[in-house]
Design a protein around this motif. Structure first.
Motif, PDB file in Angstrom:
ATOM      1  N   VAL A  32       0.875  -1.168   0.000  1.00  0.00           N
ATOM      2  CA  VAL A  32       0.000   0.000   0.000  1.00  0.00           C
ATOM      3  C   VAL A  32       0.917   1.224   0.000  1.00  0.00           C
ATOM      4  CG1 VAL A  32      -1.717   1.302   1.291  1.00  0.00           C
ATOM      5  CG2 VAL A  32      -1.793  -1.201   1.277  1.00  0.00           C
ATOM      6  N   MET A  33       0.601   2.177  -0.866  1.00  0.00           N
ATOM      7  CA  MET A  33       1.381   3.401  -0.926  1.00  0.00           C
ATOM      8  C   MET A  33       0.501   4.562  -0.474  1.00  0.00           C
ATOM      9  SD  MET A  33       4.287   2.302  -1.951  1.00  0.00           S
ATOM     10  CE  MET A  33       5.109   3.879  -2.224  1.00  0.00           C
ATOM     11  N   ALA A  34       1.096   5.485   0.244  1.00  0.00           N
ATOM     12  CA  ALA A  34       0.304   6.582   0.791  1.00  0.00           C
ATOM     13  C   ALA A  34       1.099   7.880   0.795  1.00  0.00           C
ATOM     14  CB  ALA A  34      -0.141   6.244   2.214  1.00  0.00           C
ATOM     15  N   TRP A  35       0.342   8.948   0.914  1.00  0.00           N
ATOM     16  CA  TRP A  35       0.921  10.276   1.110  1.00  0.00           C
ATOM     17  C   TRP A  35       0.408  10.836   2.435  1.00  0.00           C
ATOM     18  CZ3 TRP A  35       4.663  12.484  -1.774  1.00  0.00           C
ATOM     19  CH2 TRP A  35       4.897  11.962  -3.047  1.00  0.00           C
ATOM     20  N   PHE A  36       1.306  11.380   3.186  1.00  0.00           N
ATOM     21  CA  PHE A  36       0.993  12.121   4.394  1.00  0.00           C
ATOM     22  C   PHE A  36       1.582  13.514   4.230  1.00  0.00           C
ATOM     23  CE2 PHE A  36      -0.534   8.867   7.406  1.00  0.00           C
ATOM     24  CZ  PHE A  36      -0.251   7.724   6.684  1.00  0.00           C
ATOM     25  N   VAL A  47      -3.112  11.936   3.911  1.00  0.00           N
ATOM     26  CA  VAL A  47      -3.648  12.636   2.749  1.00  0.00           C
ATOM     27  C   VAL A  47      -4.368  11.659   1.814  1.00  0.00           C
ATOM     28  CG1 VAL A  47      -3.098  14.004   0.695  1.00  0.00           C
ATOM     29  CG2 VAL A  47      -1.860  14.404   2.845  1.00  0.00           C
ATOM     30  N   SER A  48      -3.667  10.598   1.422  1.00  0.00           N
ATOM     31  CA  SER A  48      -4.255   9.673   0.448  1.00  0.00           C
ATOM     32  C   SER A  48      -3.498   8.355   0.464  1.00  0.00           C
ATOM     33  CB  SER A  48      -4.189  10.289  -0.958  1.00  0.00           C
ATOM     34  OG  SER A  48      -4.799   9.453  -1.914  1.00  0.00           O
ATOM     35  N   THR A  57      -8.630   3.413  -3.539  1.00  0.00           N
ATOM     36  CA  THR A  57      -7.978   4.637  -3.093  1.00  0.00           C
ATOM     37  C   THR A  57      -8.759   5.233  -1.929  1.00  0.00           C
ATOM     38  OG1 THR A  57      -9.213   5.987  -4.687  1.00  0.00           O
ATOM     39  CG2 THR A  57      -7.046   5.180  -5.383  1.00  0.00           C
ATOM     40  N   SER A  58      -8.091   6.084  -1.181  1.00  0.00           N
ATOM     41  CA  SER A  58      -8.721   6.764  -0.071  1.00  0.00           C
ATOM     42  C   SER A  58      -8.129   8.167   0.030  1.00  0.00           C
ATOM     43  CB  SER A  58      -8.476   5.995   1.236  1.00  0.00           C
ATOM     44  OG  SER A  58      -9.078   6.669   2.332  1.00  0.00           O
ATOM     45  N   TYR A  59      -8.970   9.105   0.430  1.00  0.00           N
ATOM     46  CA  TYR A  59      -8.538  10.494   0.538  1.00  0.00           C
ATOM     47  C   TYR A  59      -9.037  11.100   1.842  1.00  0.00           C
ATOM     48  CZ  TYR A  59      -7.675  10.061  -4.474  1.00  0.00           C
ATOM     49  OH  TYR A  59      -7.218   9.656  -5.701  1.00  0.00           O
ATOM     50  N   ALA A  60      -8.250  11.985   2.385  1.00  0.00           N
ATOM     51  CA  ALA A  60      -8.721  12.787   3.498  1.00  0.00           C
ATOM     52  C   ALA A  60      -9.833  13.704   2.995  1.00  0.00           C
ATOM     53  CB  ALA A  60      -7.579  13.613   4.076  1.00  0.00           C
ATOM     54  N   ASP A  61     -10.777  14.009   3.856  1.00  0.00           N
ATOM     55  CA  ASP A  61     -11.891  14.862   3.451  1.00  0.00           C
ATOM     56  C   ASP A  61     -11.414  16.213   2.927  1.00  0.00           C
ATOM     57  OD1 ASP A  61     -14.170  13.775   6.095  1.00  0.00           O
ATOM     58  OD2 ASP A  61     -13.733  12.926   4.125  1.00  0.00           O
ATOM     59  N   SER A  62     -10.329  16.690   3.488  1.00  0.00           N
ATOM     60  CA  SER A  62      -9.842  18.023   3.133  1.00  0.00           C
ATOM     61  C   SER A  62      -9.309  18.108   1.703  1.00  0.00           C
ATOM     62  CB  SER A  62      -8.744  18.454   4.113  1.00  0.00           C
ATOM     63  OG  SER A  62      -7.674  17.531   4.087  1.00  0.00           O
ATOM     64  N   VAL A  63      -8.997  16.952   1.091  1.00  0.00           N
ATOM     65  CA  VAL A  63      -8.433  16.969  -0.262  1.00  0.00           C
ATOM     66  C   VAL A  63      -9.320  16.234  -1.266  1.00  0.00           C
ATOM     67  CG1 VAL A  63      -6.120  17.037   0.735  1.00  0.00           C
ATOM     68  CG2 VAL A  63      -7.047  14.848  -0.064  1.00  0.00           C
ATOM     69  N   SER A  99       2.387  -2.593   4.425  1.00  0.00           N
ATOM     70  CA  SER A  99       1.816  -3.864   4.013  1.00  0.00           C
ATOM     71  C   SER A  99       0.334  -3.972   4.294  1.00  0.00           C
ATOM     72  CB  SER A  99       2.561  -5.020   4.684  1.00  0.00           C
ATOM     73  OG  SER A  99       2.543  -4.852   6.085  1.00  0.00           O
ATOM     74  N   SER A 100      -0.217  -3.017   5.047  1.00  0.00           N
ATOM     75  CA  SER A 100      -1.631  -3.060   5.402  1.00  0.00           C
ATOM     76  C   SER A 100      -2.329  -1.781   4.975  1.00  0.00           C
ATOM     77  CB  SER A 100      -1.806  -3.232   6.911  1.00  0.00           C
ATOM     78  OG  SER A 100      -1.184  -4.411   7.355  1.00  0.00           O
ATOM     79  N   TRP A 101      -3.601  -1.911   4.655  1.00  0.00           N
ATOM     80  CA  TRP A 101      -4.406  -0.748   4.289  1.00  0.00           C
ATOM     81  C   TRP A 101      -4.704   0.046   5.563  1.00  0.00           C
ATOM     82  CZ3 TRP A 101      -5.533   1.627  -0.056  1.00  0.00           C
ATOM     83  CH2 TRP A 101      -6.545   2.588  -0.066  1.00  0.00           C
ATOM     84  N   SER A 102      -4.300   1.301   5.588  1.00  0.00           N
ATOM     85  CA  SER A 102      -4.486   2.097   6.796  1.00  0.00           C
ATOM     86  C   SER A 102      -4.333   3.577   6.496  1.00  0.00           C
ATOM     87  CB  SER A 102      -3.460   1.684   7.862  1.00  0.00           C
ATOM     88  OG  SER A 102      -3.581   2.486   9.020  1.00  0.00           O
ATOM     89  N   VAL A 103      -4.957   4.401   7.339  1.00  0.00           N
ATOM     90  CA  VAL A 103      -4.741   5.850   7.275  1.00  0.00           C
ATOM     91  C   VAL A 103      -3.824   6.285   8.417  1.00  0.00           C
ATOM     92  CG1 VAL A 103      -6.970   6.215   6.165  1.00  0.00           C
ATOM     93  CG2 VAL A 103      -6.778   6.394   8.667  1.00  0.00           C
ATOM     94  N   ARG A 104      -3.356   5.335   9.213  1.00  0.00           N
ATOM     95  CA  ARG A 104      -2.519   5.641  10.362  1.00  0.00           C
ATOM     96  C   ARG A 104      -1.055   5.529   9.986  1.00  0.00           C
ATOM     97  NH1 ARG A 104      -2.884   1.855  14.098  1.00  0.00           N
ATOM     98  NH2 ARG A 104      -2.371   3.247  15.819  1.00  0.00           N
ATOM     99  N   GLU A 105      -0.298   6.543  10.303  1.00  0.00           N
ATOM    100  CA  GLU A 105       1.112   6.533   9.912  1.00  0.00           C
ATOM    101  C   GLU A 105       1.881   5.421  10.585  1.00  0.00           C
ATOM    102  OE1 GLU A 105       1.823  10.666  11.988  1.00  0.00           O
ATOM    103  OE2 GLU A 105       3.733   9.651  11.731  1.00  0.00           O
ATOM    104  N   GLU A 106       1.409   4.964  11.743  1.00  0.00           N
ATOM    105  CA  GLU A 106       2.105   3.894  12.447  1.00  0.00           C
ATOM    106  C   GLU A 106       2.107   2.593  11.662  1.00  0.00           C
ATOM    107  OE1 GLU A 106       0.570   6.894  15.285  1.00  0.00           O
ATOM    108  OE2 GLU A 106      -0.354   5.730  13.681  1.00  0.00           O
ATOM    109  N   GLU A 107       1.198   2.452  10.726  1.00  0.00           N
ATOM    110  CA  GLU A 107       1.083   1.214   9.949  1.00  0.00           C
ATOM    111  C   GLU A 107       2.017   1.185   8.740  1.00  0.00           C
ATOM    112  OE1 GLU A 107      -0.762  -1.320  10.953  1.00  0.00           O
ATOM    113  OE2 GLU A 107      -1.397  -0.163  12.709  1.00  0.00           O
TER     114      GLU A 107
END
Length: 121
Positions: A32-36, A47-48, A57-63, A99-107
């Motif tokens: 899983v790739m993400a942007w913070f 962010v996404s 895909t997933s996005y923060a409400d603000s974007v 390796s896991s789907w998450s919006v938490r940076e710890e993951e």
């Protein structure tokens, strides 16, 4: 996995910018790739994110509706196209792989060094 973010810069409000992240080392197709992002004086926020196939895909409400995440596993890159930018989008943008789907940076296990996006009003 080593991640290198690039493409940041200075843009006027309402403008567009694309930030990208290049991976080296292990292949990223399974991650899983993400942007913070982290704005001055604030905590880092999600962010996404995009799954390995690019279908989910997933996005923060603000974007949502303004930013689009994409990936090219063959080129080992992930990009974030940012439209209708606002001054509150000013931040250091970090790419991350996990390796896991998450919006938490710890993951997320791997992080790029960040690229600065500045939106002037």
């Amino acid at each position: 996995v080593q991640l290198q973010a690039f493409g940041g810069g200075l843009v006027q409000a309402g403008g567009s910018l694309r930030v990208s992240c290049a991976a080296s080392g292990r292949i990223i197709s399974g991650y899983v790739m993400a942007w913070f992002r982290q704005a001055p004086g604030k905590e880092r926020e999600f962010v996404s994110a995009i799954n390995w196939s690019g279908i989910r895909t997933s996005y923060a409400d603000s974007v949502k509706g303004r930013f689009t995440i994409s990936r090219d596993n063959a080129k080992k890159t992930v990009s974030l196209k940012m439209n209708s930018l606002k001054p509150e989008d000013t931040a250091v943008y970090y790419c991350a792989a996990g390796s896991s789907w998450s919006v938490r940076e710890e993951e997320y296990d791997y992080w790029g060094q960040g690229t600065v996006v500045t939106v002037s009003s």
